[in-house]
Scaffold this motif. Structure first.
Motif, PDB file in Angstrom:
ATOM      1  N   THR A 165      86.697  46.153  49.407  1.00  0.00           N
ATOM      2  CA  THR A 165      87.931  46.747  48.867  1.00  0.00           C
ATOM      3  C   THR A 165      88.226  48.082  49.535  1.00  0.00           C
ATOM      4  O   THR A 165      87.367  48.665  50.200  1.00  0.00           O
ATOM      5  CB  THR A 165      87.822  47.007  47.343  1.00  0.00           C
ATOM      6  N   ARG A 166      89.447  48.552  49.301  1.00  0.00           N
ATOM      7  CA  ARG A 166      89.793  49.911  49.713  1.00  0.00           C
ATOM      8  C   ARG A 166      90.465  50.591  48.515  1.00  0.00           C
ATOM      9  O   ARG A 166      91.033  49.933  47.644  1.00  0.00           O
ATOM     10  CB  ARG A 166      90.728  49.898  50.927  1.00  0.00           C
ATOM     11  N   ILE A 167      90.354  51.903  48.511  1.00  0.00           N
ATOM     12  CA  ILE A 167      91.035  52.696  47.482  1.00  0.00           C
ATOM     13  C   ILE A 167      91.693  53.879  48.182  1.00  0.00           C
ATOM     14  O   ILE A 167      91.052  54.571  48.982  1.00  0.00           O
ATOM     15  CB  ILE A 167      90.040  53.184  46.394  1.00  0.00           C
ATOM     16  N   VAL A 168      92.981  54.111  47.891  1.00  0.00           N
ATOM     17  CA  VAL A 168      93.682  55.236  48.526  1.00  0.00           C
ATOM     18  C   VAL A 168      93.195  56.555  47.947  1.00  0.00           C
ATOM     19  O   VAL A 168      92.756  56.627  46.800  1.00  0.00           O
ATOM     20  CB  VAL A 168      95.218  55.157  48.346  1.00  0.00           C
ATOM     21  N   ASN A 169      93.258  57.593  48.771  1.00  0.00           N
ATOM     22  CA  ASN A 169      92.942  58.950  48.324  1.00  0.00           C
ATOM     23  C   ASN A 169      94.240  59.746  48.274  1.00  0.00           C
ATOM     24  O   ASN A 169      95.140  59.497  49.076  1.00  0.00           O
ATOM     25  CB  ASN A 169      91.968  59.605  49.298  1.00  0.00           C
ATOM     26  N   ALA A 183      93.562  57.525  55.195  1.00  0.00           N
ATOM     27  CA  ALA A 183      92.504  58.296  54.523  1.00  0.00           C
ATOM     28  C   ALA A 183      91.915  57.519  53.353  1.00  0.00           C
ATOM     29  O   ALA A 183      91.430  58.090  52.404  1.00  0.00           O
ATOM     30  CB  ALA A 183      93.081  59.617  54.034  1.00  0.00           C
ATOM     31  N   GLN A 184      91.939  56.201  53.432  1.00  0.00           N
ATOM     32  CA  GLN A 184      91.424  55.413  52.323  1.00  0.00           C
ATOM     33  C   GLN A 184      89.894  55.320  52.362  1.00  0.00           C
ATOM     34  O   GLN A 184      89.293  55.441  53.420  1.00  0.00           O
ATOM     35  CB  GLN A 184      92.033  54.013  52.360  1.00  0.00           C
ATOM     36  N   SER A 185      89.300  55.112  51.187  1.00  0.00           N
ATOM     37  CA  SER A 185      87.859  54.850  51.108  1.00  0.00           C
ATOM     38  C   SER A 185      87.667  53.347  51.058  1.00  0.00           C
ATOM     39  O   SER A 185      88.476  52.654  50.455  1.00  0.00           O
ATOM     40  CB  SER A 185      87.273  55.453  49.835  1.00  0.00           C
ATOM     41  N   GLU A 186      86.602  52.845  51.689  1.00  0.00           N
ATOM     42  CA  GLU A 186      86.337  51.408  51.627  1.00  0.00           C
ATOM     43  C   GLU A 186      84.995  51.161  50.949  1.00  0.00           C
ATOM     44  O   GLU A 186      84.076  51.971  51.060  1.00  0.00           O
ATOM     45  CB  GLU A 186      86.380  50.792  53.032  1.00  0.00           C
ATOM     46  N   PHE A 187      84.916  50.036  50.235  1.00  0.00           N
ATOM     47  CA  PHE A 187      83.726  49.705  49.456  1.00  0.00           C
ATOM     48  C   PHE A 187      83.333  48.250  49.679  1.00  0.00           C
ATOM     49  O   PHE A 187      84.202  47.395  49.807  1.00  0.00           O
ATOM     50  CB  PHE A 187      83.984  49.923  47.965  1.00  0.00           C
ATOM     51  N   SER A 188      82.022  48.003  49.730  1.00  0.00           N
ATOM     52  CA  SER A 188      81.519  46.627  49.839  1.00  0.00           C
ATOM     53  C   SER A 188      80.568  46.362  48.682  1.00  0.00           C
ATOM     54  O   SER A 188      79.682  47.175  48.406  1.00  0.00           O
ATOM     55  CB  SER A 188      80.764  46.443  51.150  1.00  0.00           C
ATOM     56  N   PHE A 189      80.781  45.247  48.002  1.00  0.00           N
ATOM     57  CA  PHE A 189      79.904  44.851  46.892  1.00  0.00           C
ATOM     58  C   PHE A 189      79.355  43.469  47.192  1.00  0.00           C
ATOM     59  O   PHE A 189      80.027  42.663  47.829  1.00  0.00           O
ATOM     60  CB  PHE A 189      80.705  44.788  45.584  1.00  0.00           C
ATOM     61  N   SER A 190      78.123  43.204  46.738  1.00  0.00           N
ATOM     62  CA  SER A 190      77.615  41.851  46.925  1.00  0.00           C
ATOM     63  C   SER A 190      77.020  41.338  45.623  1.00  0.00           C
ATOM     64  O   SER A 190      76.555  42.125  44.790  1.00  0.00           O
ATOM     65  CB  SER A 190      76.580  41.812  48.048  1.00  0.00           C
ATOM     66  N   ASP A 191      77.078  40.015  45.460  1.00  0.00           N
ATOM     67  CA  ASP A 191      76.606  39.332  44.260  1.00  0.00           C
ATOM     68  C   ASP A 191      77.054  40.062  42.992  1.00  0.00           C
ATOM     69  O   ASP A 191      76.255  40.651  42.278  1.00  0.00           O
ATOM     70  CB  ASP A 191      75.072  39.212  44.289  1.00  0.00           C
ATOM     71  N   ILE A 192      78.342  39.979  42.729  1.00  0.00           N
ATOM     72  CA  ILE A 192      78.933  40.757  41.639  1.00  0.00           C
ATOM     73  C   ILE A 192      79.914  39.882  40.848  1.00  0.00           C
ATOM     74  O   ILE A 192      80.668  39.101  41.434  1.00  0.00           O
ATOM     75  CB  ILE A 192      79.631  42.018  42.225  1.00  0.00           C
ATOM     76  N   GLY A 193      79.846  39.991  39.516  1.00  0.00           N
ATOM     77  CA  GLY A 193      80.794  39.273  38.664  1.00  0.00           C
ATOM     78  C   GLY A 193      82.068  40.083  38.542  1.00  0.00           C
ATOM     79  O   GLY A 193      82.017  41.313  38.564  1.00  0.00           O
ATOM     80  N   GLY A 194      83.195  39.409  38.436  1.00  0.00           N
ATOM     81  CA  GLY A 194      84.431  40.175  38.303  1.00  0.00           C
ATOM     82  C   GLY A 194      85.679  39.328  38.270  1.00  0.00           C
ATOM     83  O   GLY A 194      85.614  38.099  38.169  1.00  0.00           O
ATOM     84  N   THR A 195      86.805  40.030  38.354  1.00  0.00           N
ATOM     85  CA  THR A 195      88.127  39.410  38.251  1.00  0.00           C
ATOM     86  C   THR A 195      89.029  39.930  39.351  1.00  0.00           C
ATOM     87  O   THR A 195      89.014  41.129  39.655  1.00  0.00           O
ATOM     88  CB  THR A 195      88.763  39.756  36.879  1.00  0.00           C
TER      89      THR A 195
END
Ligand SMILES: [Zn+2]
Length: 282
Positions: A165-169, A183-195
């Protein structure tokens, strides 16, 4: 959808059946339309505050508050005043996902310059094939869209192998979205429950909306999320609602009223919405 069993005067039943025959529809859709009108509760309606073009032009000030967004929908996407993170509206709650990675429930008084919501009432509820990529996710959803000319609300739930994902700053005031997105931040998640909360908008809406798919992710524990860039998952529960009404609330702020919004901003928006890994941006 919910079931309704009730008694009504015989004369109304005759009139109802006449209307069903005349409109070649169903009792369910005539009763829904009638109740929606009587109770002033729009159904299958997308409610949008401001335009994507205004966002691209750097109009990020508070236009409405979270409380009023929730009066028009319990499901959707958006951003916050001063571009302070991504918004996801899920099950009647508004979450703010900030560039630091922090996710919190937004206060009813928090402001937003742009949001799109609906009262989520899906007509389709199925299980997808495993999803290997963003493109795969789009293909999965495409199978359940029977038109390119209406809007769709899409919800996917399950366990995700990989989510990017990315999130704007918050940028300097007046920065165009295309520069702010750098200037966005990026995130990586693994093996995660969600919607995943998603919207699909037709090509002709690109003058005021984000054409095509737009997805935001929120983890099951409500601690992680962002604007979806890439995904890999096993089978997911997919719910889809076709939306045939659209309500656009235009801001009355000085910044919006005086801005030059005549330029087509679809290309700049497409850039801001995409992943930027190819350019090496963080
Ligand atoms: Zn987004």
């Amino acid at each position: 959808m919910a079931d309704l069993h009730t008694s009504i005067p015989a004369s109304l039943k005759v009139a109802l059946e006449d209307e069903v025959r005349r409109t070649k529809s169903t009792i369910s859709s005539v009763v829904s339309a009638a109740l929606s009108q009587y109770l002033a509760m729009p159904v299958h309606t997308l409610f949008q505050v401001s335009t994507s073009g205004a966002l691209v032009a750097g109009i990020y000030d508070r236009e409405v508050c979270v409380r009023s967004i929730l009066q028009h929908g319990d499901f959707g996407l958006g951003t916050f005043a001063n571009l302070d993170g991504e918004m996801i509206v899920l099950d009647g709650k508004v979450y703010q996902m900030q560039g630091t990675g922090r996710v919190s429930e937004a206060s009813p008084d928090a402001g937003t310059p742009f949001a799109v919501v609906t009262q989520f009432d899906p007509q389709i509820d199925v299980e997808t094939e495993p999803v290997a990529s963003f493109e795969d996710l789009e293909n999965c959803c495409d199978k359940h869209r029977n038109s390119g000319n209406i809007f769709y609300a899409i919800r996917l739930d399950g366990r995700f192998k990989r989510v990017h994902t990315r999130i704007v700053n918050p940028p300097q005031p007046g920065t165009r979205l295309v520069d702010a997105a750098r200037a966005q931040s990026e995130f990586s998640f693994s093996d995660i429950g969600g919607t995943i909360v998603g919207l699909w908008s037709p090509g002709f809406s690109s003058a005021f909306s984000i054409a095509g798919y737009h997805f935001h992710f929120l983890s099951k524990d409500r601690d992680h999320g962002g604007h979806l860039l890439d995904v890999e998952a096993g089978p997911l529960r997919l719910q889809v609602e076709a939306l045939t009404d659209f309500h656009l609330a235009l801001p009355e702020s000085e910044a919006f009223l005086k801005a030059d919004l005549s330029k087509n901003t679809a290309e700049e928006l497409a850039y801001a919405e995409r992943a930027h890994q190819e350019n090496g941006n963080a």
